[in-house]
Design an enzyme around this catalytic site. Sequence first.
Site, PDB file in Angstrom:
ATOM      1  N   HIS A   1      -1.321   1.414   9.307  1.00  0.00           N
ATOM      2  CA  HIS A   1       0.013   1.865   8.906  1.00  0.00           C
ATOM      3  C   HIS A   1      -0.075   3.085   7.977  1.00  0.00           C
ATOM      4  O   HIS A   1       0.545   4.122   8.225  1.00  0.00           O
ATOM      5  CB  HIS A   1       0.718   0.692   8.219  1.00  0.00           C
ATOM      6  CG  HIS A   1       2.090   0.990   7.711  1.00  0.00           C
ATOM      7  ND1 HIS A   1       3.222   0.485   8.304  1.00  0.00           N
ATOM      8  CD2 HIS A   1       2.515   1.738   6.664  1.00  0.00           C
ATOM      9  CE1 HIS A   1       4.285   0.905   7.631  1.00  0.00           C
ATOM     10  NE2 HIS A   1       3.882   1.671   6.632  1.00  0.00           N
ATOM     11  N   GLU A   2      -0.874   2.963   6.930  1.00  0.00           N
ATOM     12  CA  GLU A   2      -0.930   4.063   5.948  1.00  0.00           C
ATOM     13  C   GLU A   2      -1.606   5.302   6.531  1.00  0.00           C
ATOM     14  O   GLU A   2      -1.239   6.430   6.191  1.00  0.00           O
ATOM     15  CB  GLU A   2      -1.634   3.616   4.664  1.00  0.00           C
ATOM     16  CG  GLU A   2      -1.059   2.358   4.005  1.00  0.00           C
ATOM     17  CD  GLU A   2       0.440   2.407   3.753  1.00  0.00           C
ATOM     18  OE1 GLU A   2       1.014   3.514   3.664  1.00  0.00           O
ATOM     19  OE2 GLU A   2       1.061   1.328   3.671  1.00  0.00           O
TER      20      GLU A   2
ATOM     21  N   HIS B   1       0.842   7.289   8.520  1.00  0.00           N
ATOM     22  CA  HIS B   1       1.707   8.103   7.660  1.00  0.00           C
ATOM     23  C   HIS B   1       1.104   9.472   7.360  1.00  0.00           C
ATOM     24  O   HIS B   1       1.839  10.400   7.006  1.00  0.00           O
ATOM     25  CB  HIS B   1       1.926   7.422   6.307  1.00  0.00           C
ATOM     26  CG  HIS B   1       3.024   6.405   6.280  1.00  0.00           C
ATOM     27  ND1 HIS B   1       4.273   6.644   6.793  1.00  0.00           N
ATOM     28  CD2 HIS B   1       3.072   5.158   5.747  1.00  0.00           C
ATOM     29  CE1 HIS B   1       5.040   5.574   6.585  1.00  0.00           C
ATOM     30  NE2 HIS B   1       4.328   4.660   5.951  1.00  0.00           N
TER      31      HIS B   1
ATOM     32  N   ALA C   1       0.853  -1.186   0.000  1.00  0.00           N
ATOM     33  CA  ALA C   1       0.000   0.000   0.000  1.00  0.00           C
ATOM     34  C   ALA C   1       0.885   1.230   0.000  1.00  0.00           C
ATOM     35  O   ALA C   1       2.076   1.136   0.303  1.00  0.00           O
ATOM     36  CB  ALA C   1      -0.880   0.006   1.242  1.00  0.00           C
ATOM     37  N   MET C   2       0.308   2.375  -0.356  1.00  0.00           N
ATOM     38  CA  MET C   2       1.094   3.615  -0.424  1.00  0.00           C
ATOM     39  C   MET C   2       0.276   4.776   0.121  1.00  0.00           C
ATOM     40  O   MET C   2      -0.864   4.991  -0.266  1.00  0.00           O
ATOM     41  CB  MET C   2       1.505   3.863  -1.889  1.00  0.00           C
ATOM     42  CG  MET C   2       2.207   5.179  -2.127  1.00  0.00           C
ATOM     43  SD  MET C   2       3.807   5.246  -1.278  1.00  0.00           S
ATOM     44  CE  MET C   2       3.904   7.002  -0.913  1.00  0.00           C
ATOM     45  N   GLU C   3       0.929   5.563   0.994  1.00  0.00           N
ATOM     46  CA  GLU C   3       0.228   6.568   1.802  1.00  0.00           C
ATOM     47  C   GLU C   3      -0.025   7.914   1.137  1.00  0.00           C
ATOM     48  O   GLU C   3      -0.176   8.918   1.845  1.00  0.00           O
ATOM     49  CB  GLU C   3       1.039   6.800   3.079  1.00  0.00           C
ATOM     50  CG  GLU C   3       2.390   7.528   2.882  1.00  0.00           C
ATOM     51  CD  GLU C   3       3.589   6.616   2.708  1.00  0.00           C
ATOM     52  OE1 GLU C   3       3.409   5.466   2.271  1.00  0.00           O
ATOM     53  OE2 GLU C   3       4.710   7.060   2.995  1.00  0.00           O
ATOM     54  N   ASN C   4      -0.069   8.010  -0.205  1.00  0.00           N
ATOM     55  CA  ASN C   4      -0.309   9.309  -0.862  1.00  0.00           C
ATOM     56  C   ASN C   4      -1.335  10.122  -0.073  1.00  0.00           C
ATOM     57  O   ASN C   4      -2.376   9.596   0.321  1.00  0.00           O
ATOM     58  CB  ASN C   4      -0.865   9.093  -2.272  1.00  0.00           C
ATOM     59  CG  ASN C   4      -0.120   8.033  -3.020  1.00  0.00           C
ATOM     60  OD1 ASN C   4       1.067   8.146  -3.227  1.00  0.00           O
ATOM     61  ND2 ASN C   4      -0.810   6.959  -3.383  1.00  0.00           N
TER      62      ASN C   4
HETATM   63  N1  BES Z   1       5.507   3.917   1.988  1.00  0.00           N
HETATM   64  C1  BES Z   1       5.303   2.528   1.849  1.00  0.00           C
HETATM   65  C2  BES Z   1       5.135   2.089   0.417  1.00  0.00           C
HETATM   66  C3  BES Z   1       6.438   1.858  -0.295  1.00  0.00           C
HETATM   67  C4  BES Z   1       7.184   0.733  -0.037  1.00  0.00           C
HETATM   68  C5  BES Z   1       6.889   2.752  -1.237  1.00  0.00           C
HETATM   69  C6  BES Z   1       8.385   0.538  -0.690  1.00  0.00           C
HETATM   70  C7  BES Z   1       8.086   2.563  -1.898  1.00  0.00           C
HETATM   71  C8  BES Z   1       8.840   1.438  -1.629  1.00  0.00           C
HETATM   72  C9  BES Z   1       4.056   2.091   2.603  1.00  0.00           C
HETATM   73  O1  BES Z   1       3.704   2.882   3.671  1.00  0.00           O
HETATM   74  C10 BES Z   1       4.372   0.742   3.179  1.00  0.00           C
HETATM   75  O2  BES Z   1       5.149   0.655   4.065  1.00  0.00           O
HETATM   76  N2  BES Z   1       3.750  -0.292   2.622  1.00  0.00           N
HETATM   77  C11 BES Z   1       4.006  -1.639   3.033  1.00  0.00           C
HETATM   78  C12 BES Z   1       2.833  -2.210   3.734  1.00  0.00           C
HETATM   79  C13 BES Z   1       2.816  -1.803   5.165  1.00  0.00           C
HETATM   80  C14 BES Z   1       1.532  -2.180   5.831  1.00  0.00           C
HETATM   81  C15 BES Z   1       3.950  -2.430   5.942  1.00  0.00           C
HETATM   82  C16 BES Z   1       4.313  -2.443   1.799  1.00  0.00           C
HETATM   83  O3  BES Z   1       4.107  -1.939   0.709  1.00  0.00           O
HETATM   84  O4  BES Z   1       4.759  -3.587   1.930  1.00  0.00           O
HETATM   85 ZN    ZN Z   2       4.886   2.718   5.311  1.00  0.00          ZN
END
Ligand code: BES
Ligand code: ZN
Length: 877
Positions: free
Chosen positions: A335-336, A339, A301-304
């Site tokens: 998590h998101e 952020h 997932a991504m926190e845009n």
């Molecule tokens: N900011 C990350 C997404 C991300 C991960 C962007 C790697 C660029 C490179 C997001 O908040 C995140 O951590 N996502 C995790 C899931 C989270 C619940 C641990 C992921 O994508 O695995």
């Molecule tokens: Zn994250």
Amino acid sequence: MVLYFLPACTFTKAGCPKPNKTNPIEPVYPISTNGELFPWAQLRLPQSIKPLSYDLTLNPDLDKMTFTGRTVINMSILHSTNRIVFHGANLSITKATFMASDVTVLEYKPRQQLAVNFSEELKAGQYCVLTMEYSANFSNTYDGFYNSSYIDKDGNKRVLAATQFEPLSARKAFPCFDEPAFKATFLIKISRKKTYMTLSNMPKAKSTNLSNGLVQDEFEKTSVNMSTYLVAFIVANFTSITKNVSGTQVSVYSVPEKIGHTEYALTITSKLLEFYNNFFDINYPLKKLDLVAIPDFLAGAMENWGLITFRETTLLVGNESSLLEKQVVASVIAHELAHQWFGNLVTMRWWNDLWLNEGFATYMEYMSLQEVSLPNYSALDKDALSSSHAVSTDVNTTEQVEEMFDSVSYEKGASILLMLNASFPGDQQFRKGIIEYLKQFSGLNTDTDDLWNSLTQTDKPTHHMNVSQMMTSWTSQKGFPLVTVNLMGNQVTLTQEHFLLTSDNTTHTLWNIPVTYVNDSCSLAPECRQVFTLKNKSDTFKLSKNVTWLKLNYKSTGFYIVDYGKDGWSALTEALSKNVSVLTHEDRASLIHNIFALSRLGRVTFRQVLNLQKYFSLETETSPVMEALLQLNNIYRQLEKRQESNLASQVHKLNTNQTWDKEENVSKQELRSALLEMACSLNDENCTHQATSLFKKYKDSNGTIRIPGDLQQTVFTVAGQSDETWDTLFNMYVHATYDSEKRKMLKGLASTQNPQRLVQILSSGLRGSLIQTQELPLIISTMCQSFAGCLFAWDFIQENWDRLIEKFPIGSFAIQTIIKSVTSQSSTQAQLNKVQAFFSGLKERGSQMRSVQEALETIKLNRDWMDRNLPTLRRWL
Ligand code: BES
Ligand code: ZN
């Protein structure tokens, strides 16, 4: 602060170059694509210009898979300069104007930088505007502005386009100052066909019909300053459900046929949004918050900001989903959402402090959803290697930026916050400190010291400890301490040393360790817990009375490993064999983890590890059993890959019988599925029989009879391992709708030992035809659970390396997973040589990755452990 604004100075910890008046160092400028000198020679952009606002107009063409764009950047000159340097990648700039006159944009591709030179200086204090028109193809990887397609329920192909910018890909969608510290506001306009809809960070302000029959949607200008990596937009055909939560319009979007699976996410988001508004004492600042499930998505997932994107599995759940699947969705949302404060409102200045984002968001998963288990031990295992790195570590190349997304930033980051919180006397102090921090730096960028300083301030009244001093010992050096306890009556001696599996020459300073402990007369309730801060190499203190045993690291909230010495371990084993409930289940799991770790270190013999078995036969709680299974499974997999199959199956037989009856509790469900999976993989007849008949019923009912979510994996794995049912399962996979079910089917398919089928899955995944390319890391890690599968996976990786790094950036989480899966269970010199030969041959195509160093170190350690313990293992089994 003064240095920070020097024009040629970068933000790195290594620091700004000291001005040297007598002998100024002239940088060697590279040649730009058009043959002229490119006026900048560093990865980090100059600090002379600050972007203030962006005006973005995007015209995506989903039929041609291309887009055109127009970007207007308003900026302020901080220091007089005669160049503007910024980022752009794979964009063809068709026209550029600076304050109404045409200018040439130079490009230096290796650093994805663009620049405009001026013959006259732009003067400090001036404001100016740079406008660029450009065209580009949609990205065919999972970053930038990329397109994706899926088949809807009527069998029609549907196309959509979405963005993923973190960490370095906003520059692939529009020219920009693509570093987290260059915060600005954004006004976004997107044109679309009438049959599509668009989404972006902000609510839609208006829609206008264009002369070419398209519609242009314009979004409100962002009400906050934000980093480029948080910008997002989507053109698709989604539907949504929505709800107002304390003044914020919260919506969950999915493809129309899955809208029935969005309810749970909306409910959880509403609760969590209220929780965070209150916990951080700062309201979520935007008027809307969208959560979108995207059919093609690489990360979890991504926190845009205002437009959080997810994989379908991490957002959508239905009635038949298991409790564990729901828990995953809740954690990812937690998590998101975290952020939106930690990361979006307050952002790390540079990627070296990524942990401020990721460690915090991971920590908040545990904080907000109390029932979720603690950060796992993966960070301790990685951090015990000499190839590990400090939480806050130098980042000087794009690969190193990608590599920061690892368990040190996430789990170690979360663990040290947990440890700090647990070592404050009251439970509000930590919270107060972070509220202070968020308020003080709202809208700004920070580094690790800023956080520790804020937390030190809140601790001032009690002077309980020096937070800065303590926490810096955890963030500025790699690794963690091994604490050895020596108990003599009521006298306790604690000693610390670096827990390092492969000794190296790096020196480290002592850790400042808030050691917690409980003892035989009071060991369960939080009130039993006592704290001693170990700052020296060794310290002795007295207990108020004699005790027979001590357990350190109460509930495993500290980031260290404990050795109790021979007598200490025996006393604990003795106590547990009489009554397992003298310790909490977290404490029992940590004992199991610690003794296996000590065995890897060569501190205890495997015989001593097995002594703990005396208690273990009595264990029924999920976390200790899962920890033991994980540890034994690791040994088992290594034995299997040495073709010690006899020994291997013996290790496998250690677990107990499980039933197929309904379990109501999430942790029991988790345990049951793990044990059943293991029983079936051992060919336990009862297990495979039950699984096969469930699969048959499911198939015959045409999907109307569902397999309970927590049993699905076992059933699909058994089906995938049988030659009779593999094709049926593959067919089901191709037609299945729900991502989480699909992924379980895929794991089943990848468990086959049949060479042709293994090859079929891998190549289909690489093509992205019937199997999406985003699933390759999952396929490879599943295959690597078996000897034959892993051989094929390894051949495949070697043959297709260049195509893999086209899809997944060097150093990215996906590549880290692939390397780890295919190497971590090797333990022979021959395997080591092969791995070494392949990766060193890659040169700039990945040989420098930290995960390669980790892999080599791990295989050596496995080899040495086997050399030491194989005889004992043979005798024992
Ligand atoms: N900011 C990350 C997404 C991300 C991960 C962007 C790697 C660029 C490179 C997001 O908040 C995140 O951590 N996502 C995790 C899931 C989270 C619940 C641990 C992921 O994508 O695995
Ligand atoms: Zn994250």
